[in-house]
Write a protein that holds these residues in place. Structure first.
Motif, PDB file in Angstrom:
ATOM      1  N   TRP A   1       3.459   2.453   0.697  1.00 31.90           N
ATOM      2  CA  TRP A   1       4.241   3.306   0.248  1.00 31.90           C
ATOM      3  C   TRP A   1       5.619   2.090  -0.831  1.00 31.90           C
ATOM      4  CZ3 TRP A   1       7.620  -0.276   2.702  1.00 31.90           C
ATOM      5  CH2 TRP A   1       7.342  -0.842   3.709  1.00 31.90           C
TER       6      TRP A   1
ATOM      7  N   SER B   1      -9.862   7.099   5.918  1.00 35.69           N
ATOM      8  CA  SER B   1     -10.664   5.880   5.167  1.00 35.69           C
ATOM      9  C   SER B   1     -12.242   5.778   5.726  1.00 35.69           C
ATOM     10  CB  SER B   1      -9.650   4.511   5.569  1.00 35.69           C
ATOM     11  OG  SER B   1      -9.607   4.678   7.020  1.00 35.69           O
TER      12      SER B   1
ATOM     13  N   SER C   1      -1.424  -4.104   4.188  1.00 34.67           N
ATOM     14  CA  SER C   1      -1.297  -4.965   5.368  1.00 34.67           C
ATOM     15  C   SER C   1      -3.277  -6.568   6.154  1.00 34.67           C
ATOM     16  CB  SER C   1      -0.510  -5.089   6.819  1.00 34.67           C
ATOM     17  OG  SER C   1      -1.720  -4.261   7.107  1.00 34.67           O
TER      18      SER C   1
ATOM     19  N   LEU D   1      -3.817  -7.636   0.424  1.00 32.52           N
ATOM     20  CA  LEU D   1      -3.396  -7.887   1.544  1.00 32.52           C
ATOM     21  C   LEU D   1      -1.963  -8.501   1.476  1.00 32.52           C
ATOM     22  CD1 LEU D   1      -6.610  -8.020   3.573  1.00 32.52           C
ATOM     23  CD2 LEU D   1      -5.712  -5.875   2.375  1.00 32.52           C
TER      24      LEU D   1
ATOM     25  N   ARG E   1       9.911   1.691  10.840  1.00 35.35           N
ATOM     26  CA  ARG E   1       8.734   0.823  11.570  1.00 35.35           C
ATOM     27  C   ARG E   1       9.311   0.001  11.099  1.00 35.35           C
ATOM     28  NH1 ARG E   1       5.013   4.198   9.831  1.00 35.35           N
ATOM     29  NH2 ARG E   1       4.268   3.132   7.906  1.00 35.35           N
TER      30      ARG E   1
ATOM     31  N   GLU F   1       4.287 -11.904   7.977  1.00 35.98           N
ATOM     32  CA  GLU F   1       4.993 -11.201   6.412  1.00 35.98           C
ATOM     33  C   GLU F   1       6.370 -10.627   7.056  1.00 35.98           C
ATOM     34  OE1 GLU F   1       2.445  -8.603   3.888  1.00 35.98           O
ATOM     35  OE2 GLU F   1       3.506  -9.002   2.915  1.00 35.98           O
TER      36      GLU F   1
END
Ligand code: NAD
Length: 484
Positions: free
Chosen positions: A159, A220, A237, A259, A338, A389
């Protein structure tokens, strides 16, 4: 007032795109798409059913022989036409992106234009997908190396860059002659669909590109379990990348994984600190820091540490967080709640471990997922922020005694996506280029992302590259033909 007027602007109703058909919600499950600047719903997003996913797989499989046999010049023409359409539609697509993702309109526009450039570049590179002739062992022997499209591909896009990440996956696959099932992020569906629409309007044959949405792990799993899919590409991620790689290993699918990162920035004692601070503030807080290559861990030489920190904090305090639709805003909200929770927890833990807060550090008042642009210094290497991260508007500035120390600390994480350094010294540049464990290095610049150059990471930041000739080869198998 500006925001109220702007929030009434039309947001396109997202649909599924399967086998050349735009499909409405019908009786499908839905989820709301929210505006992160207001928390107001923009639309209900339809989820693909298991039957929809099977239809997309069948459509992509049926379209593959035809698309593979389509002359590269014709594939190129369609990609170029789609790029032109995107440029014509840039204002609408950028507004859609700002509504669903939050970034300032100026950034959204640039991203859409960069996506059109990506289509153009792959359109041309697809025409140069040369194999090679290898000298034979005898005069008669002829050894040819052919590049062939791998087949049906699946792609999962995040996103944070709703246009450029789908654009790279779509253009790479299509230029190589592959067909694709794309699952854009559920938070930002309409931008990716605008790309799909530009290709549909440019005359892409049905089934070559399909777009679906749903619960990410369900979609997926469905696609990666299918023997129809030969390759997948994922941006997101590291944790999810590992999960998908393990799943795809069961059928040995090829993979491109872009990633997580935790980009170190080394500011050397000979750097122009004011220039470096200006470049780094613009780069750090772009897209509210939600960028895998965002400069994050700053290792600044003790000789210029105070001057750099002062200049950096001063510039951060000039930033104007606000609705991306407001032309005065220089930073939008975080894309989802989040990230707010993550910011709160990560910063609190770093402060407990002795970090100093220079500016920001709080959620902003009012609706929307806004977080203040934040600067911390003297952050312990033990703090979670220095190891995970952060993906938010947050700079971590630490002092080092030498370039050697900075390189050691830069290399200590399992990530290796982007790294940056500021120095005028050519010997130091060479040392950094040789010793930093990274997929991309910017020296005196943050400009490391362009269609003609490979974009990708090492270590746990990924496998392979997007863009550059590497990005096209990633959608090709190599076949040897030996003739006597
Ligand atoms: P997340 O790990 O849940 O999701 C990351 C992305 O992967 C999202 O786009 C999501 O839709 C997708 N995803 C999640 N599970 C999936 C699955 N099983 N199959 C297919 N796709 C799946 O985290 P998040 O809260 O969305 O983002 C947080 C973290 O993700 C960030 O801290 C950052 O590390 C990472 N991220 C990285 C990038 C990047 O550009 N590399 C982009 C977005 C997020």
């Amino acid at each position: 007032m500006q925001q109220d007027a702007a929030s009434t602007l039309a947001y396109p109703q997202p649909q599924l795109f399967i086998d050349g058909q735009w499909l409405d919600t019908g009786s499908r499950k839905t989820e709301p798409v929210l505006n992160p600047a207001t928390e107001a719903p923009l639309a209900q997003l339809p989820h693909a059913t298991a039957q929809d996913l099977d239809n997309a797989l069948q459509a992509a499989a049926q379209a593959f022989p035809l698309w593979r046999a389509t002359a590269p010049a014709e594939r190129s023409r369609i990609l170029r036409k789609a790029a032109d359409l995107l440029r014509e539609r840039v204002d609408d697509v950028a507004r859609t992106m700002t509504l669903e993702q939050g970034k300032p309109l100026r950034e959204a526009r640039l991203e859409v234009l960069a996506s059109a450039d990506t289509f153009d570049w792959y359109a041309e590179e697809g025409r140069r997908n040369y194999g090679r002739i290898v000298p034979g062992r005898s005069l008669q022997q002829r050894i040819s190396v052919l590049h062939e499209p791998v087949g049906v591909c699946a792609a999962f896009a995040p996103w944070n860059f709703p246009s450029i990440t789908p654009a790279r996956k779509i253009a790479g696959a299509l230029a190589a002659g592959c067909t694709l099932i794309l699952k854009p992020a559920e938070e930002t569906p309409a931008t990716a669909l605008a790309l799909v629409k530009s290709l549909d309007d440019a005359g892409l044959p049905k089934g070559v590109l399909n777009a679906v949405f749903g619960v990410p792990s369900e979609v997926s799993s469905h696609l990666l379990d299918s023997p129809i899919v030969a390759k997948f590409s994922f941006t997101g991620s590291t944790a999810v990348g590992k999960l998908l790689a393990a799943q795809a290993a069961r059928t040995l699918k090829r993979a491109t994984l872009e990633l997580g990162g935790h980009a170190p920035v080394i500011v050397c004692e000979d750097a122009d600190v004011h220039k470096a601070a200006e470049i780094l503030v613009a780069g750090k807080y772009r897209n509210a820091g939600q960028i895998c290559i965002a400069p994050t861990r700053f290792y600044v030489h003790a000789a210029c540490y105070e001057a750099f920190l002062d200049a950096f904090v001063q510039q951060v305090q000039q930033l104007r967080p606000g609705s991306g639709l407001d032309e005065q805003s220089t930073m939008g909200p975080l894309a989802n709640p989040r990230r707010l929770v993550a910011m709160e927890q990560l910063i609190a833990e770093a402060l407990q471990r002795g970090a100093k807060l220079h500016t920001g550090g709080q959620r902003m008042q009012g609706p929307g997922y806004f977080w203040q642009p934040t600067v911390l210094s003297e952050v312990s290497e033990e703090a979670r922020l220095m190891n995970e991260e952060p993906f938010g508007p947050l700079a971590l500035i630490n002092r080092v005694a030498s370039v050697d120390e900075a390189i050691l600390r830069a290399n200590r994480l399992p990530f290796g996506l982007a790294a940056y350094a500021f120095t005028q010294n050519s010997a130091t540049r060479n040392q950094l280029a040789r010793q930093l464990q990274t997929g991309m290095l910017g020296i005196n610049t943050l400009s490391i992302s362009m269609p003609e150059a490979p974009f990708g990471g090492v270590k746990e930041s990924g496998w392979g590259s997007e863009c550059g000739i590497e990005g096209l080869q990633a959608y090709c198998d190599v076949k040897l033909v030996s003739e006597d």
